[in-house]
Design an enzyme around this catalytic site. Structure first.
Site, PDB file in Angstrom:
ATOM      1  CB  SER A  42      -0.947   0.003   1.203  1.00  0.00           C
ATOM      2  OG  SER A  42      -0.224   0.025   2.423  1.00  0.00           O
ATOM      3  CG  ASN A  61       7.725  -4.805  -0.164  1.00  0.00           C
ATOM      4  OD1 ASN A  61       8.888  -4.420  -0.299  1.00  0.00           O
ATOM      5  ND2 ASN A  61       6.744  -3.991   0.247  1.00  0.00           N
ATOM      6  CB  SER A  79      17.601  -5.386   4.506  1.00  0.00           C
ATOM      7  OG  SER A  79      18.418  -4.321   4.949  1.00  0.00           O
ATOM      8  CE1 TYR A  86      14.205  -5.125   7.999  1.00  0.00           C
ATOM      9  CE2 TYR A  86      16.481  -4.347   7.902  1.00  0.00           C
ATOM     10  CZ  TYR A  86      15.249  -4.533   7.299  1.00  0.00           C
ATOM     11  OH  TYR A  86      15.064  -4.129   5.996  1.00  0.00           O
TER      12      TYR A  86
END
Length: 246
Positions: free
Chosen positions: A19, A94, A146, A159
């Site tokens: 979005s 994603n 990443s 992360y």
């Protein structure tokens, strides 16, 4: 007229976290090249807004509000996608989150949230859809990782660990679901998406990479299109760095 090397005519693409940010850019790029799109993120209204943009382009779009770190939501998302379209040709994992917190200050609930959205969710989506793709005889999965998974960075350890797991999943699933299904990964560097609004002015202008700058959101599109189309028919299990250089 769309370059046939990058045509997605007749394809069905499911993109999570789509979005806004990089996901939104991929939705637009895929739809412009002929794909019908399933837009998934936590905010149903935001998904609907993007779906309306896609429909205005003459493509079909399905908006699904789903937390892509929760298996119940993921299973419901998959069933809605297959009920609407009967198949998924391209899956893009994603959705993600990467808060900067000193490692000794990370609470358990934040650690779990980061792992769930960045790895547990993509694992569930890729395994269920990957199995269906394999049985259908073709498919493509793209994981958005990443550069933090490859380059040591402080204060983002959960992360970075989750994205490193995503890298490992990419190479493993390329073997598990191949040759029918190709599974690849983009290791993204700093991009000027919504998250960059919290950066300093200097961080938005410069970066510690070979190009000395962060990327523009549209600059990830060509890599995603390459991996999504038959132009990359001999490419699988790859971790592709799109980070401005080492």
């Amino acid at each position: 007229m769309t370059d046939p090397l990058f045509s997605l005519e007749g394809k069905i693409a499911l993109i999570t976290g789509s979005s806004r940010g990089l996901g939104y850019q991929m939705v637009k790029a895929f739809a412009e090249r002929g794909a019908d799109v399933i837009i998934a993120s936590r905010n149903q209204d935001a998904c609907e807004e993007v779906a309306e943009e896609v429909r205005a382009m003459g493509r079909k779009a399905l908006a699904v509000g789903a937390h892509c770190g929760r298996w119940d939501d993921i299973d419901a998302l998959i069933e809605k996608a297959y009920t609407e379209y009967g198949r998924v040709d391209i899956l893009v994992n994603n959705a993600g989150m990467g808060p900067m917190v000193p490692s000794h200050e990370v609470p358990e609930n934040l650690f779990d949230s980061v792992m769930n959205l960045n790895f547990k969710g993509p694992f569930r989506l890729s395994s269920i859809i990957g199995d269906r793709m394999k049985k259908a005889g073709r498919g493509c999965i793209i994981n958005i990782s990443s550069i933090a998974s490859l380059v040591p960075m402080p204060a983002v350890v959960p992360y970075a660990g989750a994205k490193a797991a995503l890298n490992a999943m990419t190479t493993s699933m390329a073997r598990e679901y191949g040759p029918e299904v190709r599974v690849n990964c983009i290791a993204a560097g700093p991009f000027l998406t919504d998250i960059s609004k919290a950066w300093t002015d200097e961080a938005r202008q410069t970066a510690n990479n070979a190009l000395h700058r962060p990327g523009r959101p549209e600059e990830i599109v060509t890599a995603a299109l390459y991996l999504a189309t038959d132009s990359s028919s001999f490419t699988t299990g790859v971790i592709l760095r799109v980070d401005g250089g080492p």
